[in-house]
Scaffold this motif. Structure first.
Motif, short mmCIF file in Angstrom:
data_model
loop_
_atom_site.label_atom_id
_atom_site.label_comp_id
_atom_site.label_asym_id
_atom_site.label_seq_id
_atom_site.Cartn_x
_atom_site.Cartn_y
_atom_site.Cartn_z
N PHE A 34 0.80 -1.37 0.06
CA PHE A 34 -0.08 0.06 -0.10
C PHE A 34 0.97 1.29 0.09
O PHE A 34 1.85 1.50 1.00
CB PHE A 34 -0.88 0.15 1.22
N LEU A 35 0.80 1.91 -1.10
CA LEU A 35 1.91 3.22 -1.11
C LEU A 35 0.81 4.61 -1.14
O LEU A 35 -0.34 4.66 -1.55
CB LEU A 35 2.23 3.10 -2.98
N GLN A 36 1.64 5.49 -0.38
CA GLN A 36 0.93 6.76 -0.17
C GLN A 36 1.73 7.42 -1.25
O GLN A 36 2.92 7.70 -1.07
CB GLN A 36 0.85 7.20 1.18
N PHE A 37 1.02 7.89 -2.27
CA PHE A 37 1.47 8.51 -3.30
C PHE A 37 1.14 9.91 -3.49
O PHE A 37 0.20 10.41 -3.38
CB PHE A 37 1.28 7.94 -4.54
N ARG A 38 2.24 10.94 -3.75
CA ARG A 38 1.86 12.18 -3.80
C ARG A 38 2.62 12.78 -5.11
O ARG A 38 3.50 12.28 -5.64
CB ARG A 38 2.51 13.22 -2.94
N ASP A 39 1.93 13.85 -5.72
CA ASP A 39 2.35 14.47 -7.26
C ASP A 39 2.40 15.87 -7.10
O ASP A 39 2.66 16.58 -8.01
CB ASP A 39 1.46 14.02 -8.17
N GLY A 40 2.26 16.60 -5.75
CA GLY A 40 2.23 17.91 -5.85
C GLY A 40 0.77 18.52 -5.99
O GLY A 40 0.78 19.65 -5.46
N TYR A 41 -0.14 17.84 -6.51
CA TYR A 41 -1.56 18.06 -6.44
C TYR A 41 -2.39 17.61 -5.44
O TYR A 41 -3.80 18.13 -5.19
CB TYR A 41 -2.05 18.00 -7.98
N GLY A 42 -2.00 16.41 -4.75
CA GLY A 42 -2.59 15.75 -3.70
C GLY A 42 -2.06 14.68 -3.44
O GLY A 42 -0.98 14.28 -4.07
N THR A 43 -2.75 13.72 -2.66
CA THR A 43 -2.15 12.31 -2.41
C THR A 43 -3.11 11.28 -2.71
O THR A 43 -4.48 11.58 -2.75
CB THR A 43 -2.00 12.11 -0.83
N LEU A 44 -2.75 10.06 -2.80
CA LEU A 44 -3.77 8.81 -2.93
C LEU A 44 -3.04 7.53 -2.59
O LEU A 44 -1.71 7.61 -2.36
CB LEU A 44 -4.15 8.98 -4.59
N GLN A 45 -3.84 6.69 -2.41
CA GLN A 45 -3.49 5.28 -2.13
C GLN A 45 -3.26 4.65 -3.44
O GLN A 45 -4.04 4.64 -4.39
CB GLN A 45 -4.39 4.51 -1.16
N ALA A 46 -1.93 4.01 -3.66
CA ALA A 46 -2.08 3.10 -4.67
C ALA A 46 -1.77 1.67 -4.18
O ALA A 46 -0.60 1.23 -3.37
CB ALA A 46 -0.75 3.58 -5.50
N ILE A 47 -2.21 0.61 -4.79
CA ILE A 47 -2.20 -0.74 -4.11
C ILE A 47 -1.58 -1.69 -5.27
O ILE A 47 -1.93 -1.48 -6.43
CB ILE A 47 -3.73 -1.37 -4.01
N ALA A 48 -0.19 -2.13 -4.92
CA ALA A 48 0.21 -2.82 -5.86
C ALA A 48 0.90 -4.25 -5.35
O ALA A 48 0.55 -4.57 -4.05
CB ALA A 48 1.70 -2.17 -6.06
N ASN A 49 1.06 -5.14 -6.15
CA ASN A 49 1.39 -6.64 -5.80
C ASN A 49 2.96 -6.41 -5.34
O ASN A 49 3.61 -5.42 -5.77
CB ASN A 49 1.39 -7.39 -6.74
N LYS A 50 3.41 -7.26 -4.40
CA LYS A 50 4.80 -7.06 -3.89
C LYS A 50 5.80 -7.20 -4.99
O LYS A 50 7.02 -6.42 -5.29
CB LYS A 50 5.01 -7.93 -2.93
N ASP A 51 5.44 -7.89 -5.90
CA ASP A 51 6.65 -8.17 -7.07
C ASP A 51 6.58 -7.16 -7.94
O ASP A 51 7.74 -6.91 -9.05
CB ASP A 51 6.16 -9.41 -7.76
N GLN A 52 5.74 -6.27 -7.74
CA GLN A 52 5.66 -5.03 -8.84
C GLN A 52 6.68 -3.81 -8.31
O GLN A 52 6.92 -2.87 -8.88
CB GLN A 52 4.28 -4.33 -9.06
N VAL A 53 6.84 -3.91 -6.91
CA VAL A 53 7.63 -2.91 -6.41
C VAL A 53 8.91 -3.27 -6.10
O VAL A 53 9.37 -4.30 -5.85
CB VAL A 53 7.05 -2.61 -4.83
N PRO A 54 9.82 -2.34 -6.53
CA PRO A 54 11.30 -2.71 -6.50
C PRO A 54 11.79 -2.86 -5.03
O PRO A 54 11.43 -2.37 -4.33
CB PRO A 54 12.03 -1.49 -7.20
N GLU A 55 12.87 -3.58 -5.00
CA GLU A 55 13.60 -3.84 -3.64
C GLU A 55 14.64 -2.63 -3.39
O GLU A 55 14.54 -1.81 -4.23
CB GLU A 55 14.58 -4.97 -3.68
#
Length: 418
Positions: A34-55
């Motif tokens: 569960f990633l809290q992602f921000r882009d300067g305009y707001g924040t959101l939750q991004a849900i990813a599989n573990k194998d999609q996220v780099p070590e």
């Protein structure tokens, strides 16, 4: 595939989109990230599989994510189900600002990074709304913007709290403490004018309301007198609050600002003259208020209060005397609950001889103010104006405790970096 901003997620429900930004926080649960992602305009939750996220993922990793927009099952929020995660840069070391408590000096030393935090993000967005509201208000009211100089040959109110600068072979110049005097020249040409820019005060003060460099809006109006001047101030403050409430509900919630307190602020504001205010406080009616008395008075009201007609001896030479009491001037401070003064204004002395007498009384150099006196020699008219301290307004509307958080990079008597 559309590249979108986080604030526009709702319009792309069930669509695949691309976002670009930073990892603000993250946690894992089983096979999911569960990633809290921000882009300067707001924040959101991004849900990813573990194998999609780099070590080796770290806070503030910059990235691009592709995914499908969905509505949160329980909240009025939208999130992203990640299909692709592309790293732009993983930080070389751990981000120094964590969730643990940090002291103010540490945070100010790292102000260039602290600006990324949610509360600082929210403060800067409210600040932007206030600035735009000021411009919009004056444009709608028929004012013309004038850019007054930052380098000036003389001060508005003496030179003891100004920064001197060696100016070639012409001697000393000073960093401006206000554009007011120059606006008085412009008002005789354009009728109603304002400026908005940085000003500087060399006061050796360490309070929650003092900065060395800050932004000031000054306005000036020909053929306006004391009461009309206050009406413009009142209208402007109400306009600003309406804009902030319309555009910054998310930010105010992040800052835990009581929105209902702002919603109650409507015209007309309260009025009290300085003498009566002193009686109410048990203060000396022949002196200016101290910070504690000012705050105590402001907090006795549920919306801003105009304090009028201060003693002439504690105010600037250019303020017009009250015809009902020559010991007082036609001026006002606008005090806001929870903070104190946010605006100072006055009717200006428009009589040449009286203004000259004030300059001499205060032992100011007549030759330096001759150009200012000239404004009273050629078609002088009644005029009035005021100044709004931007950072104090930001501090008040956001509810932050210290003014140093109201400006991107604060300058204090003990701080010049970053």
């Amino acid at each position: 595939m559309d590249y979108i901003l986080s604030k526009d997620l709702k319009a792309h429900l069930n669509k695949e989109v691309l976002l670009k930004g930073w990892v603000y926080n993250f946690r894992s649960s089983g096979k999911l990230f569960f990633l809290q992602f921000r882009d300067g305009y707001g924040t959101l939750q991004a849900i990813a599989n573990k194998d999609q996220v780099p070590e080796g993922l770290k806070l503030e990793t910059s990235c691009e994510i592709v995914g499908t927009v969905s509505k949160h099952p329980k909240k009025e929020e939208y999130e992203l189900h990640v299909k692709e995660f592309k790293v732009i840069q993983i930080p070389k070391q751990d981000y120094p600002i964590s969730k643990k408590d940090h002291g103010p000096e540490f945070l100010l030393d790292n102000r260039h990074l602290w600006l990324r935090s949610s509360k600082q993000w929210a403060v800067m967005r409210v600040r932007d709304t206030i600035i735009r509201a000021v411009y919009d208000f004056f444009h709608e009211q028929g004012f013309i913007k004038i850019d007054s100089p930052i380098l000036t040959p003389n001060a508005c109110e003496g030179t003891t709290t100004l920064f001197p600068v060696e100016y070639f072979d012409l001697g000393k110049a000073y960093l401006s403490q206000s554009g007011q005097l120059y606006l008085e020249a412009a008002v005789m040409s354009l009728g109603k004018v304002y400026d908005f820019g940085p000003v500087f005060r060399a006061e050796k003060s360490k309070t929650r309301k003092h900065l060395t460099e800050f932004w000031m809006m000054d306005a000036e109006m020909a053929f306006y007198e004391h009461k009309e001047n206050m009406k413009v101030q009142e209208d402007m403050v109400c306009y600003i609050i309406k804009k902030v409430l319309a555009e910054n509900k998310i930010e105010l919630n992040i800052l835990e600002r009581k929105i209902e307190d702002l919603e109650k602020i409507k015209a007309p504001f309260y009025h009290i003259d300085h003498k009566k205010a002193c009686e109410k406080l048990g203060a000396d009616p022949s002196d200016d208020f101290g910070a504690e008395d000012e705050l105590k008075l402001a907090n006795s009201y549920d919306k801003p209060v105009f304090v009028e007609k201060y003693p002439a001896k504690v105010k600037a030479f250019y303020m017009k005397r009250d015809p009902q009491d020559e010991s007082r001037v036609l001026c006002n401070d606008l005090l806001a609950p929870g903070l104190g003064e946010i605006i100072g204004g006055s009717q200006r002395e428009d009589d040449y001889d009286k203004l000259l007498a004030r300059i001499k009384e205060q032992n100011l150099p007549e030759k330096d103010f001759q150009w200012y006196l000239d404004l009273r020699q050629y078609g002088s008219v009644p005029h009035a104006g005021f100044g709004l301290g931007l950072e104090r307004c930001v501090q008040w509307l956001t509810g932050i405790a210290h003014i140093r958080e109201s400006i991107p990079f604060p300058r204090l008597i003990n701080r010049l970096k970053p």
